[in-house]
Design an enzyme around this catalytic site. Structure first.
Site, PDB file in Angstrom:
ATOM      1  CG  HIS A  47      -0.591   7.649   3.847  1.00  0.00           C
ATOM      2  ND1 HIS A  47      -0.450   8.291   5.045  1.00  0.00           N
ATOM      3  CD2 HIS A  47      -1.222   6.482   4.120  1.00  0.00           C
ATOM      4  CE1 HIS A  47      -0.979   7.562   5.999  1.00  0.00           C
ATOM      5  NE2 HIS A  47      -1.452   6.458   5.472  1.00  0.00           N
TER       6      HIS A  47
ATOM      7  CE  LYS B 142      -4.207  -1.703   2.041  1.00  0.00           C
ATOM      8  NZ  LYS B 142      -4.427  -1.983   3.460  1.00  0.00           N
TER       9      LYS B 142
ATOM     10  CG  HIS C  16       2.617   5.687   6.378  1.00  0.00           C
ATOM     11  ND1 HIS C  16       1.859   5.315   5.303  1.00  0.00           N
ATOM     12  CD2 HIS C  16       2.165   4.957   7.430  1.00  0.00           C
ATOM     13  CE1 HIS C  16       0.985   4.385   5.686  1.00  0.00           C
ATOM     14  NE2 HIS C  16       1.149   4.152   6.966  1.00  0.00           N
TER      15      HIS C  16
HETATM   16  N1  ARG Z   1       0.332   0.027   9.754  1.00  0.00           N
HETATM   17  C1  ARG Z   1      -0.525   0.959  10.416  1.00  0.00           C
HETATM   18  C2  ARG Z   1      -0.985   2.033   9.429  1.00  0.00           C
HETATM   19  O1  ARG Z   1      -0.334   2.302   8.463  1.00  0.00           O
HETATM   20  C3  ARG Z   1       0.141   1.632  11.580  1.00  0.00           C
HETATM   21  C4  ARG Z   1       0.655   0.717  12.649  1.00  0.00           C
HETATM   22  C5  ARG Z   1       0.755   1.388  13.959  1.00  0.00           C
HETATM   23  N2  ARG Z   1       1.361   0.609  14.979  1.00  0.00           N
HETATM   24  C6  ARG Z   1       0.751  -0.342  15.696  1.00  0.00           C
HETATM   25  N3  ARG Z   1       1.455  -0.968  16.593  1.00  0.00           N
HETATM   26  N4  ARG Z   1      -0.513  -0.621  15.556  1.00  0.00           N
HETATM   27  O2  ARG Z   1      -2.017   2.643   9.670  1.00  0.00           O
END
Ligand code: ARG
Length: 465
Positions: A24, A21, A27
């Protein structure tokens, strides 16, 4: 200053994009905030662990695998893996809507993946590797590193234990076939741990991660630098984590370091595609825009020098912009603001640093602090700098106590402004030895602090500009 941390352990979890994905602009913000916090905790003497909790697991991979099996050869995965994988994903989703059997296949694939089936695992591995390769183009531009890339998949085989522990507390209840923890007393919706088909979810893997990290790192703090959209998720899992039997200090150390969204000043972004801004293009554009400015301002420099400066200044501008306002506030992204060499920007800090450099180049020797007579620095414009310099350790401590890098960003702007003012009001290389020594020393302190402070935020200093 280095003793505050006193060997205590801090986990900073940041970046954490999802495989296949787009990476963005949200991030980007967690990546920059997290890296700054990581650096600052480290400077304060904490044992610091930086974790990229990759989103590399979940039922969507069953779909990806199905799409790839059907049409993989039609797509150029090597060049732009994420764009291509996204196309496959959109296409297979369409097909699933039309054909229940295809959806069934997807579920089957995910199950196989969970069971370690060789073919499904090798495809998953390929998607992960390709995505990481693309993410690392961004991380390299930003000079980002992690101590661990253990993401969701790493915890897939560790969720059973979580469920066992929760079962034993008697608090895991059945609801429409799913297993949940009721959080009504805490005024929250329930936390689902197990779906009715038996598979675990995002939250379960987060709980497994807490258990694992408590054991392996025995952390005093575990910071989750994640956008505020996930506020509820973290409140829920932190509540459920109280049932896992981890040490109290770990329980108390869990903290969601949330942050606001990034808005674009509309119309101006050339990198829009649908609603997704490509972070890599945004960074490249920042570099290109600075290059134009440098070409005008410093035509005498060599191509290589211009290239290097443009990179440091362009990237520095983006970093500063992301870290300048309090993190919880939404941020507006506007090229003219962030690249203004005279505004409250990264380039302004860098420019002031370069100025201190040229002053220092003119002197034969930097004096020792013991040679400085403070009475020559008591005038308002210089004394302001002295005070700022002395407050630096406290600034770093404040950043850590609030998990707020903007405190350091603002400090650096203050320092740069104070120096510019001092520089405009005073000649530094004067005849009178003691006055000169004092002013040179002040310049030297500003030079050092601007550089160290900016580096902590991830901003690199050009030597010319
Ligand atoms: N992968 C998730 C996203 O892009 C964020 C992860 C955040 N960390 C966690 N431990 N849940 O939205």
């Amino acid at each position: 200053m280095q003793t505050i941390g006193n060997g205590k352990s801090v986990i900073v979890e940041y970046s954490s994009p999802n495989i296949a994905k787009p990476f963005h602009i949200g991030h980007l913000r967690t990546t920059l905030l997290g890296r700054a916090l990581y650096n600052i905790y480290k400077t304060l003497g904490y044992h610091t662990i930086g974790i990229n909790h990759l989103g590399d697991y979940g039922t969507q991979f069953g779909k990806m695998i199905e799409g790839y099996k059907r049409w993989g050869k039609e797509y150029q995965l090597e060049e732009n893996p994420i764009e291509e994988l996204t196309k496959i994903y959109v296409r297979i989703n369409e097909l699933c809507k039309q054909d229940e059997k295809v959806l069934e296949n997807c579920r089957e694939n995910f199950k196989k993946l969970e069971e370690g089936d060789e073919y499904c695992t090798s495809l998953w591995q390929q998607f992960r590797d390709l995505s990481l390769k693309e993410f690392y183009r961004i991380y390299d531009l930003l000079n980002i590193q992690f101590d661990s890339l253990n993401g969701e998949a790493f915890y897939a085989d560790k969720t059973n234990e979580v469920i066992d522990i929760l079962e034993k507390t008697g608090k895991l209840i059945e609801s429409e076939g799913a297993k949940i923890i009721d959080l009504e007393k805490e005024n929250m919706s329930p936390c689902m741990v197990c779906k009715s088909n038996g598979s675990t979810i995002y939250a379960t893997r987060d709980l497994a991660a807490i258990l694992y990290r408590a054991r392996i790192y025995d952390f005093d703090k575990c910071l989750y630098v994640v956008a505020y959209e996930q506020n509820l998720h973290f409140k829920q899992i932190f509540e459920v984590a109280k049932l896992l039997g981890i040490p109290e200090k770990c329980q108390k150390g869990l903290e969601h370091v949330s942050f606001g969204m990034v808005h674009l000043k509309s119309g101006k972004m050339s990198t829009r595609e649908g609603n997704v801004i490509k972070v890599e293009e945004l960074l490249q554009e920042a570099i290109q825009r600075v290059k134009v400015i440098i070409n005008e301002k410093n035509p005498e420099l060599t191509e290589n020098e211009k290239e290097e400066i443009a990179k440091k200044v362009g990237i520095g501008a983006v970093i500063y912009n992301d870290l300048s306002g309090s993190r919880i506030k939404d941020e507006i992204f506007d090229w003219d603001t962030i690249l203004n060499f005279n505004g409250e920007t990264g380039p302004y800090i860098q420019y002031t640093y370069v100025r201190t450099n040229s002053v220092l180049k003119k002197v034969k020797r930097i004096p020792e602090v013991s040679e400085i007579k403070i009475e020559y620095l008591l005038k308002e414009d210089s004394y302001k700098i002295v005070k700022l310099v002395y407050s630096y350790p406290e600034i770093l401590c404040n950043v850590a106590s609030k998990n707020e890098p903007s405190i350091l960003s603002k400090f650096l702007i203050e320092l740069a402004k104070a120096y510019s003012n001092f520089y405009n009001e005073n000649k530094i290389i004067v005849e009178e030895e003691e006055v000169r020594q004092a002013r040179v020393y002040l310049t030297y302190m500003v030079n050092i602090l601007l550089k160290i402070g900016a580096n902590l935020l991830g901003i690199e200093m050009p030597e010319k500009m």
